[in-house]
Write an enzyme that holds these catalytic residues in place. Structure first.
Site, short mmCIF file in Angstrom:
data_model
loop_
_atom_site.label_atom_id
_atom_site.label_comp_id
_atom_site.label_asym_id
_atom_site.label_seq_id
_atom_site.Cartn_x
_atom_site.Cartn_y
_atom_site.Cartn_z
N GLY A 178 -4.70 2.15 8.12
CA GLY A 178 -5.20 0.81 9.00
C GLY A 178 -5.03 -0.05 9.31
N HIS B 238 0.44 7.89 3.69
CA HIS B 238 0.67 7.78 4.78
C HIS B 238 2.31 7.80 5.40
CE1 HIS B 238 -3.09 4.94 5.04
NE2 HIS B 238 -2.48 5.03 3.87
N ASP C 274 0.64 -1.42 -0.04
CA ASP C 274 0.17 -0.07 -0.15
C ASP C 274 1.03 1.38 0.05
OD1 ASP C 274 -1.70 1.50 0.18
OD2 ASP C 274 -2.61 1.18 1.26
N ILE D 111 -0.84 9.67 8.06
CA ILE D 111 -1.56 8.24 9.44
C ILE D 111 -1.08 7.51 9.08
CG2 ILE D 111 -3.25 10.20 9.49
CD1 ILE D 111 -4.75 8.00 7.59
#
Length: 290
Positions: free
Chosen positions: A215, A197, A192, A212
């Site tokens: 997840g 990110h 990813d 961030i």
């Protein structure tokens, strides 16, 4: 794309194409480092089994990054990609995960719920992972996506996922794990590469003060807490595990996982980023085999 009606029936009938996945030990080590097993192995030599080739063990949540498929986002299905949120993730393991090998992975759409034009739709995929040459899969993963721009296509909301509430009593176990400032830069190597990110400028444009954490990196780190708090540190005991994402995590934050024993090998859990006292994952459930 957002002006196109969701082709729900076509999605449900989409063939679950089986793809071969050759998974080397190196990818297992990269994944395990991405969910924090580097610092863990330095502190506890027993954790070296997740980062060294001569004793390598796969960790259950690695199933989520094996053979990822984006077929549902083909324009012909009408999903408004800009308004998609990753709502929940669940895994079921029938036996321990191999650390490497040749696998076959098939992903299909399992269910779609219509919550109306204002609330959007919910879509659930199911991915099965099988060792090449074997008949029965050793794992399934289920992903729940919130399609905020695709409600009102004429479907039903009956049976749509709801949040599991934890018991009102004090938790039976509390496991605290730190994330690292560079955690997202490691985890992105498992597939990813979204700049949200990694790139501060991209994150600020998206409304965040900084990048961030993925997840699914949070998902793997929390699974480590469940293995410690509910499986006596033995990852092969984890049979079922899942949660609902409720708030982003920032790299470097500390995650506190509160765990409640429900009996018969079942557990509930909830996760808080302690620096902000914000619940980042809720509705968690896990099942443990003897």
């Amino acid at each position: 794309m957002g002006d196109q009606m969701l082709a729900a029936n076509d999605l449900l009938q989409m063939p679950a194409k089986t793809i071969p996945v050759d998974w080397p030990a190196r990818d297992t080590i990269i994944y395990n480092l991405g969910i924090g097993f580097g610092p863990a192995a330095i502190e506890d030599p027993s954790q070296l089994r997740f980062v060294l080739e001569d004793r390598l063990a796969g960790f259950p949540t690695m199933t989520t990054v094996m053979g990822m498929s984006l077929g549902i986002f083909d324009r012909k299905y009408g999903i408004d990609y800009a308004k998609v949120l990753h709502g929940e993730e669940w895994i079921t393991l029938h036996r321990p995960l191999p650390a490497s090998g040749a696998f076959e992975v098939a992903t299909g759409v399992e269910k779609i719920w219509d919550r109306g034009q204002q609330k959007g739709a919910i879509l659930q995929t199911c991915k099965t992972i099988t060792v090449k040459g074997e008949a029965e899969p050793f794992a399934e993963t289920r992903t729940v996506l919130m399609l905020r721009g695709n409600g009102g296509f004429g479907g039903s909301a009956e049976g749509a996922p709801s949040v599991n509430e934890p018991p009102t009593r004090n938790p039976d176990a509390r496991i605290t794990l730190e994330t690292r400032p560079e955690q997202a830069l490691l985890y992105r190597l498992s597939g990813d590469a979204n700049p949200l990110h990694a790139d501060p400028e991209v994150a600020r444009k998206a409304g965040f003060p900084g990048p961030i954490l993925h997840g699914m990196a949070t998902y793997g780190i929390v699974a480590r807490a469940i293995v410690d708090g509910a499986c006596d540190g033995d990852e092969t005991k984890l049979a079922h595990y899942g949660l609902r994402f409720s708030s982003p995590v920032f790299p470097g934050e500390t995650l506190r996982t509160d765990i409640w024993a429900l009996g018969d090998g079942n557990f509930a859990f909830e996760v808080t980023a302690t620096e902000r006292e914000v619940v980042v994952a809720k509705g968690g459930r896990a099942s443990v085999r003897d």
